[in-house]
Design an enzyme around this catalytic site. Structure first.
Site, short mmCIF file in Angstrom:
data_model
loop_
_atom_site.label_atom_id
_atom_site.label_comp_id
_atom_site.label_asym_id
_atom_site.label_seq_id
_atom_site.Cartn_x
_atom_site.Cartn_y
_atom_site.Cartn_z
N HIS A 212 -2.47 -3.37 -6.57
CA HIS A 212 -3.01 -2.99 -5.26
C HIS A 212 -4.50 -3.33 -5.20
CE1 HIS A 212 -3.90 0.29 -2.09
NE2 HIS A 212 -3.31 -0.72 -1.50
N GLU B 54 -5.51 -1.26 -8.42
CA GLU B 54 -4.63 -0.23 -8.97
C GLU B 54 -3.37 -0.93 -9.50
OE1 GLU B 54 -5.31 3.83 -6.47
OE2 GLU B 54 -4.40 2.20 -5.34
N ASN C 53 -5.95 5.91 -1.98
CA ASN C 53 -5.67 6.33 -0.61
C ASN C 53 -5.49 7.84 -0.48
OD1 ASN C 53 -6.02 4.10 0.98
ND2 ASN C 53 -3.98 3.29 0.58
N SER D 137 0.83 -1.21 0.00
CA SER D 137 0.00 0.00 0.00
C SER D 137 0.86 1.25 0.00
CB SER D 137 -0.86 0.06 1.27
OG SER D 137 -1.59 -1.10 1.42
#
Ligand code: NAD
Length: 286
Positions: free
Chosen positions: A143, A155, A193, A120
């Site tokens: 991801h 992702e 994020n 991450s």
């Protein structure tokens, strides 16, 4: 690039086990490796409950359960991975642990095997230096989002050396397992994020200013923005310690706009971590 026949997932925790399940559901043989056979088996065992919930929701057919699970082979061995076409790594979020795993895999996997990391927060370009130069073109980020068996987005994050054919290969793999991949540059927080934490930090400002309660901010996001879950319910789900840690990483990368709000630090200090500690923004002990 060749079709993907043999898939391996390293790390049978919260993300890895469900990533393995995604491949098994779509007919792939998957090796699920953890540090010990017991941990790998435990990760696989949890998938029974995951499938039972999906059956209850009507998103998975009961008759496919045993066949799907039989395609996942738990292991603690590295040697069985040498013929894999694709390896997805989902071990602890720790640079040195991931480096050691990739160096070991690089020494034994066939030369055209693609390595994908579920990190991450560690730069893909930095992690790619764990493998020899000739593999770096076949190294990238993939991801997934939690719960990985449900969430559709992946992702796809190329590093500096990732070959274009590797990006296409991984995008294709994701589509084959029913995911929707998006291509994102190798920047801190990738895309999701950054959006998520910008929103959470603003929600915490609203709370600190006494503008609205967590309950009402959740209602606002659900009914005013069409979000399926409000920010406070979601923060309780992911855990306040992890939320703070991610914001600290974003703050370091982007400065003031991602500075974690004092109220979040207070929640961590109070051990109001969310669902896992029984109390976060909301109380789960009742
Ligand atoms: N939890 C999330 O919501 C989430 C979302 C997206 C990405 N990620 C990323 O996915 C990765 C895994 O996260 P998680 O939440 O599944 O963690 P986790 O702690 O639930 O699982 C990690 C697993 O890796 C295993 N492991 C550790 N070292 C190992 C080694 N050397 N060899 C084999 N297995 C090893 C552990 O035993 C454990 O089972 C991390 O990089 C994390 O940042 C997590």
């Amino acid at each position: 690039m060749e079709a993907v026949n043999k898939v391996a997932v390293i790390g049978a925790g919260m993300m890895g086990a469900e990533i393995a399940l995604c491949f098994a559901v779509s007919g792939h043989e998957v090796t699920l490796k953890d540090a010990t056979l017991q941990l790998a088996q435990k990760g696989k065992d949890r998938l029974r409950t995951v499938l039972d919930k999906a059956i209850q929701k009507g998103t998975f057919e009961a008759k496919d359960k045993d066949g799907t699970l039989s395609r996942i082979t738990p292991t603690e061995e590295y040697d069985v991975l040498k013929n894999a076409d694709l390896i997805v790594e989902a071990v602890f979020e720790d640079l040195e642990i991931k480096r050691a795993v990739f160096a070991k895999l690089d020494s034994l996997c066939k030369s055209d095997c693609v390595f994908a990391t579920n990190t991450s927060s560690i730069p893909i370009t930095l992690l790619a230096t764990s493998v020899k130069a000739r593999r770096a073109g076949r190294f990238l980020g993939s991801h997934f989002f939690s719960p990985a068996s449900v969430m559709k987005l992946v992702e796809i994050v190329p590093g500096l050396e990732t070959k274009e054919e590797t990006v296409s290969f991984m995008m294709d793999c994701c589509r084959k397992i029913g995911k929707t991949p998006i291509r994102v540059k190798d920047v801190t927080g990738f895309a999701v994020n950054r959006i998520l934490h910008a929103m959470w930090i603003e929600a915490n400002r609203l709370l600190e200013e006494g503008v609205a309660t967590p309950e009402d901010i959740d209602i606002a996001c659900k009914l005013g923005l069409g979000h399926p879950i409000g920010p406070y319910a979601l923060m309780d789900h992911t855990g306040m310690d992890l939320n703070l840690q991610v914001q600290q990483i974003l703050h370091e990368a982007y400065g003031e706009r991602f500075r974690p709000r004092p109220i979040l630090k207070q929640k961590v200090n109070a051990n109001h971590l969310g669902r896992k500690s029984g109390r976060g923004w909301f109380d789960y002990q009742k």
